[in-house]
Design an enzyme around this catalytic site. Structure first.
Site, PDB file in Angstrom:
ATOM      1  N   ASP A  84       0.856  -1.192   0.000  1.00  0.00           N
ATOM      2  CA  ASP A  84       0.000   0.000   0.000  1.00  0.00           C
ATOM      3  C   ASP A  84       0.897   1.249   0.000  1.00  0.00           C
ATOM      4  O   ASP A  84       1.785   1.377   0.855  1.00  0.00           O
ATOM      5  CB  ASP A  84      -0.866  -0.061   1.279  1.00  0.00           C
ATOM      6  CG  ASP A  84      -1.956   0.983   1.314  1.00  0.00           C
ATOM      7  OD1 ASP A  84      -2.385   1.445   0.247  1.00  0.00           O
ATOM      8  OD2 ASP A  84      -2.404   1.317   2.445  1.00  0.00           O
TER       9      ASP A  84
ATOM     10  N   GLY B 198      -7.661   8.640   6.662  1.00  0.00           N
ATOM     11  CA  GLY B 198      -7.904   9.019   8.062  1.00  0.00           C
ATOM     12  C   GLY B 198      -9.366   9.367   8.271  1.00  0.00           C
ATOM     13  O   GLY B 198     -10.190   9.202   7.365  1.00  0.00           O
TER      14      GLY B 198
ATOM     15  N   HIS C  79      -9.512   4.812  -2.245  1.00  0.00           N
ATOM     16  CA  HIS C  79      -8.716   4.932  -1.012  1.00  0.00           C
ATOM     17  C   HIS C  79      -9.534   5.722   0.005  1.00  0.00           C
ATOM     18  O   HIS C  79     -10.512   6.385  -0.355  1.00  0.00           O
ATOM     19  CB  HIS C  79      -7.401   5.664  -1.314  1.00  0.00           C
ATOM     20  CG  HIS C  79      -6.342   4.758  -1.860  1.00  0.00           C
ATOM     21  ND1 HIS C  79      -5.167   4.512  -1.209  1.00  0.00           N
ATOM     22  CD2 HIS C  79      -6.309   4.020  -2.988  1.00  0.00           C
ATOM     23  CE1 HIS C  79      -4.432   3.668  -1.915  1.00  0.00           C
ATOM     24  NE2 HIS C  79      -5.101   3.356  -3.006  1.00  0.00           N
ATOM     25  N   GLY C  80      -9.094   5.666   1.265  1.00  0.00           N
ATOM     26  CA  GLY C  80      -9.765   6.466   2.288  1.00  0.00           C
ATOM     27  C   GLY C  80     -11.160   5.961   2.596  1.00  0.00           C
ATOM     28  O   GLY C  80     -12.088   6.744   2.826  1.00  0.00           O
TER      29      GLY C  80
ATOM     30  N   SER D 140     -12.331   4.538   5.268  1.00  0.00           N
ATOM     31  CA  SER D 140     -12.823   4.716   6.643  1.00  0.00           C
ATOM     32  C   SER D 140     -13.711   5.942   6.738  1.00  0.00           C
ATOM     33  O   SER D 140     -13.307   7.032   6.320  1.00  0.00           O
ATOM     34  CB  SER D 140     -11.648   4.898   7.617  1.00  0.00           C
ATOM     35  OG  SER D 140     -10.903   3.719   7.700  1.00  0.00           O
TER      36      SER D 140
ATOM     37  N   ASN E  20     -10.373   0.375  -0.052  1.00  0.00           N
ATOM     38  CA  ASN E  20      -9.327   0.344   0.976  1.00  0.00           C
ATOM     39  C   ASN E  20      -9.842   0.828   2.332  1.00  0.00           C
ATOM     40  O   ASN E  20     -10.419   1.928   2.416  1.00  0.00           O
ATOM     41  CB  ASN E  20      -8.194   1.307   0.581  1.00  0.00           C
ATOM     42  CG  ASN E  20      -7.289   0.752  -0.488  1.00  0.00           C
ATOM     43  OD1 ASN E  20      -7.600  -0.235  -1.138  1.00  0.00           O
ATOM     44  ND2 ASN E  20      -6.156   1.399  -0.672  1.00  0.00           N
TER      45      ASN E  20
ATOM     46  N   ALA F 299      -8.375   1.236   6.392  1.00  0.00           N
ATOM     47  CA  ALA F 299      -7.272   1.086   7.340  1.00  0.00           C
ATOM     48  C   ALA F 299      -7.584   1.748   8.691  1.00  0.00           C
ATOM     49  O   ALA F 299      -7.637   1.082   9.728  1.00  0.00           O
ATOM     50  CB  ALA F 299      -5.992   1.674   6.756  1.00  0.00           C
TER      51      ALA F 299
HETATM   52  P1  13P Z   1      -8.346   4.937   5.525  1.00  0.00           P
HETATM   53  O1  13P Z   1      -7.231   4.820   6.505  1.00  0.00           O
HETATM   54  O2  13P Z   1      -8.941   6.285   5.479  1.00  0.00           O
HETATM   55  O3  13P Z   1      -9.348   3.848   5.683  1.00  0.00           O
HETATM   56  O4  13P Z   1      -7.684   4.719   4.073  1.00  0.00           O
HETATM   57  C1  13P Z   1      -7.107   3.495   3.783  1.00  0.00           C
HETATM   58  C2  13P Z   1      -6.354   3.542   2.523  1.00  0.00           C
HETATM   59  O5  13P Z   1      -6.774   4.113   1.543  1.00  0.00           O
HETATM   60  C3  13P Z   1      -5.069   2.852   2.475  1.00  0.00           C
HETATM   61  O6  13P Z   1      -4.368   3.122   1.322  1.00  0.00           O
END
Ligand code: 13P
Length: 270
Positions: free
Chosen positions: A79, A174, A201-202, A204, A223, A225
């Site tokens: 990643d 984030g 991405h992003g 969350s 994605n 995280a």
């Molecule tokens: P988040 O941490 O916002 O879920 O994004 C995860 C991500 O895109 C990892 O590349």
């Protein structure tokens, strides 16, 4: 099945593959239990920080053996690879897929280095993801950012021959300060102009309905995280306040369970 073939197999279906980052045995176990329970494929992602924390070969073998142990169809993915050198090391260590993130470089340089990575990855027959446009990283502001255009994505895909592309359509890494609004019109335009796997991405904090719409309109990889780290650590913090237990095998399982449920919820969206 190779990840690139998996992407091709879902190209014309309203489906995506969830990609979760793992940080230690406990988060890996939670993600595997969720995927195994729901019989869904999963991309296991490692960033440079997680590789530094767990050790490159160790992290890859943890991921691979967990996929085997839980009988989950899955792939190990780098990643946000920040350099061609890191990508090379990950390919040598047995990754199934690598991301080269040249999104903060001038466009020409992003294209040039991504092409270099595509050439390198072809020798090991693995998948390559790139990023085009600005998707704010942790600590960066996502105010007034431009979204990737269909024309740019088409040119980038043709010039680099990547398998997957992270596009900027209103998400950021984030937690969000206010609810993100996805540019779904732009997503549909990019989908119509390209035939590569589009990556969100992003993930969350993006409302579930918006994620579902994005998947219907062509996102092939989602994605997540930050929510995983947050769920694990917040549960542990609560458990450990006023608690004298020192047997970590008793302390961790409730946090693993919370992450498992979170990942199950995300798997149901793709
Ligand atoms: P988040 O941490 O916002 O879920 O994004 C995860 C991500 O895109 C990892 O590349």
């Amino acid at each position: 099945m190779r990840l690139k073939d998996k992407y091709i197999s879902i190209r014309n279906k309203p489906e995506a593959i969830l990609a979760t980052n793992f940080y230690n045995f406990e988060t890996l176990r939670a993600e595997m239990e969720a995927a195994s329970q729901l019989k869904k494929p999963l991309i296991l992602q490692l960033t440079q920080s997680s590789i530094d924390y767990m050790g490159l070969e160790n992290a890859v073998s943890m991921g691979k053996s967990a996929l085997k142990y839980y009988g989950v169809e899955g792939w190990i993915h780098l990643d946000h690879g920040g350099s061609v050198e890191l990508v090379k090391k990950c390919i040598e260590a047995g990754f199934d897929s690598v991301m080269f993130d040249g999104s903060e470089l001038p466009l020409e340089q992003n294209i040039e280095l991504t092409r270099e990575v595509v050439k390198m990855a072809a020798k090991s027959d693995i998948c390559v993801e790139a990023e085009l446009g600005f998707i704010a990283k942790l600590g960066q502001s996502s105010e007034n950012t431009e979204h990737t255009t269909a024309e740019e994505a088409k040119t980038f895909a043709e010039e680099t021959k990547v398998d997957a592309l992270a596009i900027a359509i209103g998400t950021a890494h984030g937690f969000y300060k206010k609810e993100p609004k996805l540019n779904l019109t732009r997503l549909a335009e990019i989908k119509a102009a390209t035939d590569i796997a589009l990556v969100l991405h992003g993930g969350s904090g993006v409302p579930h309905e918006a994620v579902k719409k994005a998947v219907q309109l062509g996102i092939k990889k989602l994605n997540v995280a930050t929510e995983i780290k947050n769920a694990f650590m917040m549960t542990l913090k609560n458990l450990l306040s006023n608690n004298e237990e020192i047997d970590l095998r008793k302390v961790f399982p409730p946090a693993i369970q919370v992450v498992k449920e979170l990942v199950e919820g995300k798997l149901m969206l793709v």
